[in-house]
Design an enzyme around this catalytic site. Structure first.
Site, PDB file in Angstrom:
ATOM      1  N   THR A   1      89.965  40.153  33.922  1.00 39.97           N
ATOM      2  CA  THR A   1      91.235  40.244  34.298  1.00 39.97           C
ATOM      3  C   THR A   1      90.999  39.376  35.688  1.00 39.97           C
ATOM      4  O   THR A   1      89.902  39.688  36.588  1.00 39.97           O
ATOM      5  CB  THR A   1      91.574  41.761  34.680  1.00 39.97           C
ATOM      6  OG1 THR A   1      93.091  41.587  35.411  1.00 39.97           O
ATOM      7  CG2 THR A   1      90.769  42.426  35.303  1.00 39.97           C
TER       8      THR A   1
ATOM      9  N   HIS B   1      80.010  54.692  31.392  1.00 40.19           N
ATOM     10  CA  HIS B   1      78.543  55.021  31.780  1.00 40.19           C
ATOM     11  C   HIS B   1      78.152  55.803  30.658  1.00 40.19           C
ATOM     12  O   HIS B   1      76.911  56.136  30.635  1.00 40.19           O
ATOM     13  CB  HIS B   1      78.645  55.997  32.983  1.00 40.19           C
ATOM     14  CG  HIS B   1      77.530  55.684  33.752  1.00 40.19           C
ATOM     15  ND1 HIS B   1      76.370  55.336  33.408  1.00 40.19           N
ATOM     16  CD2 HIS B   1      77.211  56.414  35.287  1.00 40.19           C
ATOM     17  CE1 HIS B   1      75.451  55.426  34.372  1.00 40.19           C
ATOM     18  NE2 HIS B   1      76.094  55.951  35.381  1.00 40.19           N
TER      19      HIS B   1
END
Length: 497
Positions: A416, A468
């Site tokens: 992006t 994560h």
């Protein structure tokens, strides 16, 4: 008798729930007509009729849980002819009062995998209008793409679903009386109605506008006759309509401001969110609630990439017919980094990790309706020119509202670029179920210490948001450093270093 079976539900999906039957026992059905919708924990599926006939039995009620191969019901093929005959006979019986001919139904088309419903946009014709075969009638908005519905036959239109109505695949939203007598009657009636609409000379022109253009015209009260057509064959494009907004907007504002700056403006205005905006909101929140999101930052010196681009941009454009931008360099760097850190290109499915050996890069594109992320397929096989052409085509399709379902699904990683709007730094949200997204930002001239000297360099902050649960901090930092190295020394990519 033909059984209606639960289809395969996809990898790792073992069961589904009956969401809705679109027919009742005893109803006539056509082959491939949608009969029942199934919901899984991932997508919605449609089950169609295996043959023409009559729905003879429903074995699984709405809300029941089924598995692949379950017999949901059956279609009696032998009863199809008798069942269809009364329906065919009824149409002519009812038609003479209104039109003297048979009618053809306008049904909502299948809108793609996992799309169970949509909203009726603005009809381009009114009930009673004469339409030509294949003429665009209405656009149906879903949470992913817009689907255009055309006239299945020539005749007179009858609308059964109003603007804004929620509809499902297979639902009848109107009909067309297709006999020659019917077509002639409205044609004769049109001149009589013309004097009442004499002041709307621009209205007939709107029939030639695509739904995307029609929406812009309707929402901004633009006279189609005032638009300049730049599209092929003299067609008016969405860009033409948007350009007219920019040209016309300043005048009314300047004229109204001296009289009453806020006299006729409400203090608040409630506007229903579009389906696309609702989906964007839902998916972003789901992503935050599901993934253990963390963002790591770095900065890249764009000196060498900018110099390389400046040196070759003219010959590149002449050779390939497309401008050389920064996105191709970033995409190349991302693909190489994904090769080296495969966890960033993977996704979690339950207790499994799915490692992707293909590199389909999502490219976030801002449109007037919201943010969409079309996918550049097999980016690892493309040259810089191929990447620029692919991204350019996807961006144009996104802005024109012409993206297909296939172009919106299956990305493995997303890029992006908030820098196009002036963003200095941000923490992008993951595009679930992907495990990584790279945020590019504005290029800013900043003083940097280079070999003991302070020099002004064009610098860009990079942000990598990652899940994560699957990507460790060391892998995330290494991934971002690898992109930094490849951009600061573009020769590394050429030499595979």
């Amino acid at each position: 008798m033909a059984d209606i079976l639960t289809p395969a539900l996809g990898e790792s999906v073992s069961e589904a729930s009956i969401a809705k039957w679109t027919k009742k026992v005893g109803d006539s059905v056509r082959k491939d007509e949608v009969l029942v919708e199934l919901e899984t924990d991932k997508v919605s599926l449609e089950v169609v009729a295996p043959a023409d006939g009559v729905l003879a039995a429903i074995n699984a009620a709405e809300g029941d849980t089924v598995v692949p191969g379950t017999v949901l019901g059956s279609v009696s093929e032998g009863a199809s002819a008798p069942a269809a005959a009364p329906a065919a006979a009824a149409a002519p019986a009812a038609a003479p009062a209104a039109s003297g001919g048979a009618s053809v139904e306008i049904a909502v088309p299948t809108m793609g995998e996992s799309v169970a419903e949509g909203s009726i946009g603005t009809w381009l014709k009114k009930s009673g209008d004469t339409v030509a075969k294949d003429e665009l009638l209405v656009e149906i908005e879903t949470d992913k793409v817009a689907v255009e519905v055309s006239a299945p036959a020539a005749g007179v239109l009858t609308i059964a679903a109003d603007n804004g109505s929620t509809v499902t695949p297979g639902q009848v939203i109107g009909s067309i009386s297709a006999s020659g007598a019917v077509a002639a009657a409205p044609a004769a009636a049109a001149p009589a109605a013309a004097p009442a609409n004499a002041g709307s000379a621009q209205v007939p022109a709107s029939a030639h506008l695509s739904p995307a253009v029609q929406r812009v015209v309707s929402e901004n009260n633009i006279n189609p006759a005032s638009l300049s057509a730049t599209g092929p064959k003299g067609n008016i494009t969405k860009a033409d309509a948007i350009a007219a907004i920019g040209a016309a907007a300043p005048a009314p504002v300047a004229a109204a401001a001296p009289a009453a700056p806020r006299a006729d403006q409400p203090r608040e205005e409630r506007v229903k969110m579009t389906r696309l905006r609702q989906t964007i909101a839902r998916r972003l929140k789901e992503s935050q609630n599901t993934a253990a999101q963390l963002t790591t930052f770095n900065e890249v010196d764009m000196t060498n990439v900018m110099a390389l681009r400046a040196q070759y941009k003219e010959v590149f454009e002449k050779r390939h017919g497309v401008k050389l931008g920064f996105m191709s360099f970033f995409t190349k760097a991302v693909v190489q980094a994904l090769h080296e850190i495969p966890a960033v290109n993977a996704e979690i499915d339950g207790t499994d990790i799915i490692y992707k050996n293909h590199y389909d890069i999502g490219v976030a594109v801002g449109t007037d309706k919201g943010l969409v992320v079309p996918v550049l397929r097999d980016a690892d096989t493309l040259s810089l020119a191929g990447i620029e052409k692919g991204i350019g085509a996807l961006g144009k399709a996104a802005r024109d509202g012409a993206l297909t379902m296939d172009q919106m699904q299956g990305g493995t990683f997303t890029i992006t670029n908030g820098g196009t709007y002036g963003s200095l730094m941000s923490t992008p949200i993951l595009n679930a179920p992907q495990s990584g997204i790279l945020g590019m930002h504005n290029i800013v001239q900043r003083p940097m210490a280079i070999n003991g000297e302070v020099k002004i360099r064009p610098m860009m902050y990079l942000a990598l948001s990652y899940d994560h649960r699957i990507v460790d901090g060391k892998e995330a930092v290494t991934f971002l450093v690898r992109i930094k190295e490849l951009l600061e020394d573009p020769a590394r990519a050429l030499l595979d270093l």
